[in-house]
Design a protein around this motif. Structure first.
Motif, short mmCIF file in Angstrom:
data_model
loop_
_atom_site.label_atom_id
_atom_site.label_comp_id
_atom_site.label_asym_id
_atom_site.label_seq_id
_atom_site.Cartn_x
_atom_site.Cartn_y
_atom_site.Cartn_z
N ARG A 101 0.85 -1.20 0.00
CA ARG A 101 0.00 0.00 0.00
C ARG A 101 0.88 1.26 0.00
O ARG A 101 0.66 2.20 -0.77
CB ARG A 101 -0.91 -0.01 1.23
N TRP A 102 1.89 1.24 0.88
CA TRP A 102 2.81 2.36 0.97
C TRP A 102 3.48 2.61 -0.39
O TRP A 102 3.59 3.75 -0.86
CB TRP A 102 3.86 2.06 2.06
N THR A 103 3.90 1.52 -1.04
CA THR A 103 4.58 1.63 -2.33
C THR A 103 3.64 2.26 -3.37
O THR A 103 4.04 3.14 -4.15
CB THR A 103 5.05 0.25 -2.81
N GLU A 105 1.14 4.26 -2.83
CA GLU A 105 0.95 5.69 -2.54
C GLU A 105 2.18 6.49 -2.95
O GLU A 105 2.08 7.56 -3.54
CB GLU A 105 0.69 5.88 -1.04
N GLU A 106 3.37 5.95 -2.61
CA GLU A 106 4.60 6.68 -2.93
C GLU A 106 4.77 6.85 -4.45
O GLU A 106 5.33 7.85 -4.90
CB GLU A 106 5.82 5.94 -2.35
N ALA A 107 4.29 5.86 -5.22
CA ALA A 107 4.48 5.92 -6.68
C ALA A 107 3.79 7.14 -7.29
O ALA A 107 4.19 7.63 -8.35
CB ALA A 107 3.99 4.63 -7.32
N GLN A 157 12.67 9.77 8.36
CA GLN A 157 12.77 10.02 6.92
C GLN A 157 11.44 10.52 6.35
O GLN A 157 11.41 11.45 5.53
CB GLN A 157 13.26 8.74 6.22
N GLU A 158 10.33 9.93 6.78
CA GLU A 158 9.02 10.38 6.26
C GLU A 158 8.74 11.83 6.71
O GLU A 158 8.21 12.63 5.95
CB GLU A 158 7.89 9.46 6.74
N LEU A 159 9.11 12.14 7.94
CA LEU A 159 8.90 13.51 8.43
C LEU A 159 9.83 14.48 7.69
O LEU A 159 9.41 15.57 7.28
CB LEU A 159 9.11 13.57 9.95
N ASP A 187 0.59 13.00 2.47
CA ASP A 187 0.86 11.54 2.41
C ASP A 187 2.05 11.20 3.31
O ASP A 187 2.00 10.23 4.08
CB ASP A 187 1.25 11.12 0.98
N GLU A 188 3.11 11.98 3.17
CA GLU A 188 4.33 11.69 3.95
C GLU A 188 4.02 11.76 5.45
O GLU A 188 4.56 10.99 6.25
CB GLU A 188 5.47 12.65 3.61
N ASN A 189 3.14 12.68 5.81
CA ASN A 189 2.78 12.81 7.22
C ASN A 189 2.08 11.55 7.73
O ASN A 189 2.40 11.05 8.81
CB ASN A 189 1.89 14.04 7.42
N LEU A 190 1.17 11.02 6.93
CA LEU A 190 0.49 9.79 7.35
C LEU A 190 1.47 8.61 7.43
O LEU A 190 1.36 7.76 8.31
CB LEU A 190 -0.65 9.45 6.38
N HIS A 191 2.42 8.58 6.51
CA HIS A 191 3.44 7.52 6.56
C HIS A 191 4.26 7.64 7.84
O HIS A 191 4.55 6.65 8.51
CB HIS A 191 4.38 7.60 5.34
N MET A 192 4.62 8.89 8.17
CA MET A 192 5.39 9.12 9.40
C MET A 192 4.60 8.62 10.61
O MET A 192 5.15 7.94 11.48
CB MET A 192 5.70 10.62 9.51
FE LIG Z 1 6.21 8.64 2.34
#
Ligand SMILES: [Fe+2]
Ligand SMILES: [Fe+2]
Length: 310
Positions: A101-103, A105-107, A157-159, A187-192
């Motif tokens: 899922r993360w991959t 989103e990142e794409a 890293q995400e932050l 998005d990056e915030n949710l990953h963090m």
């Molecule tokens: Fe991210």
């Protein structure tokens, strides 16, 4: 602790992974990257009878261009990050669902930043493609971090990426770019938050081991983009411009997480954990001092430049 100690924590974290995966899926938007790209700005390049790229076509300042290129090329290296995460966290259960899922989103991130840059002629598309090829061929190697270290590294890293994207978007002085990068930063915030919550749970399961992982990762942190061609020079320019520098790294990336995890308040550390906490305190102090020196030097250099200009 041994590798098997790390693996045991990983097994105990499984329920937390599943819980946070569910929470993430409930609050992540299915946003559409094509909605953020100003397609009507686009036109053909030379091979289709249009105009080749040239520097004066770009409305971006040189530093905004550099920041966008570095952020994009860092996002481009996703196949390596996916491989690293799958290797570290395994290919089963909630971890597999999360990593895929993360991959996915990142794409989106690389695809819409590239669309923006190419459509607006913001940067040289040929050099960008050469740099993309070089970056992916270099790949990213996290150095075989144990899972807890990987959770800590990824939280930071995400932050860091969230802050870097948001500041790069502002540097463009284009509301379209600002909106695009603000969206990516969400998005990056949710990953963090996902990784930050895992680390918080790990602090309860294995506090000393987790504080050691935090000390190691704060001390050894480097951005995932280090394999981007010319990274050191480009990162120095980005720091000089105040888009991402040591001060921002310490104040807006490292400290918020250290405070959230309450590293200096938690109890129940064994001797090794206390040592790790002390190491962390020294690392933070040294980073803060380095950040202060950097800002002072930058201020002096700016003052000297403006004195020369007058
Ligand atoms: Fe991210
Ligand atoms: Fe991203």
């Amino acid at each position: 602790m041994t590798t098997s100690g790390h693996q045991a924590v990983l097994v105990q974290l499984e329920a937390v992974v599943a819980e946070n995966l569910e929470r993430h899926l409930a609050c992540a938007d299915d946003w559409m990257p094509h909605e953020y790209v100003p397609w009507s700005d686009g036109r053909n390049f030379a091979r289709l009878g249009g105009e080749p790229w040239s520097a004066e076509q770009s409305k971006l300042s040189p530093i905004a261009r550099t920041a966008l290129e570095v952020n994009l090329l860092t996002e481009d290296n996703l196949p390596s990050y996916h491989a690293e995460l799958a290797r570290t966290f395994g290919r089963d259960g909630a971890w597999r669902v999360w990593v895929n899922r993360w991959t996915a989103e990142e794409a989106r991130h690389a695809s819409c930043i590239r669309d923006y840059l190419v459509v607006t002629r913001g940067t040289d598309p040929e050099r960008l493609e050469q740099d993309r090829m070089a970056t992916l061929q270099a790949g990213f190697d996290s150095g075989g971090k144990p899972p807890l270290h990987a959770c800590v590294y990824t939280s930071f890293q995400e932050l860091a990426t969230r802050v870097a994207h948001r500041n790069a978007g502002s540097a463009c002085e284009d509301p379209v770019a600002e909106r695009l990068f603000a969206r990516i930063a969400m998005d990056e915030n949710l990953h963090m938050i996902f990784y930050r919550n895992l680390v918080r749970a790990a602090l309860e399961i294995a506090p000393s081991l987790t504080v050691r992982a935090i000390a190691d990762e704060v001390g050894g942190f480097s951005m995932p983009g280090t394999v981007v061609p010319g990274f050191a020079r480009r990162a120095a320019q980005i720091a000089q411009a105040g888009i991402y520098d040591l001060r921002i790294h310490h104040d807006d990336v490292i400290m918020p997480l250290v405070r959230y995890w309450q590293i200096f308040e938690i109890e129940g550390l064994d001797a090794e954990g206390e040592q790790a906490r002390q190491d962390l305190a020294e690392i933070l102090e040294a980073q803060d001092a380095r950040a202060a020196r950097f800002v002072a030097r930058r201020w002096e250099a700016r003052a000297a430049r403006s004195a020369r200009a007058h």
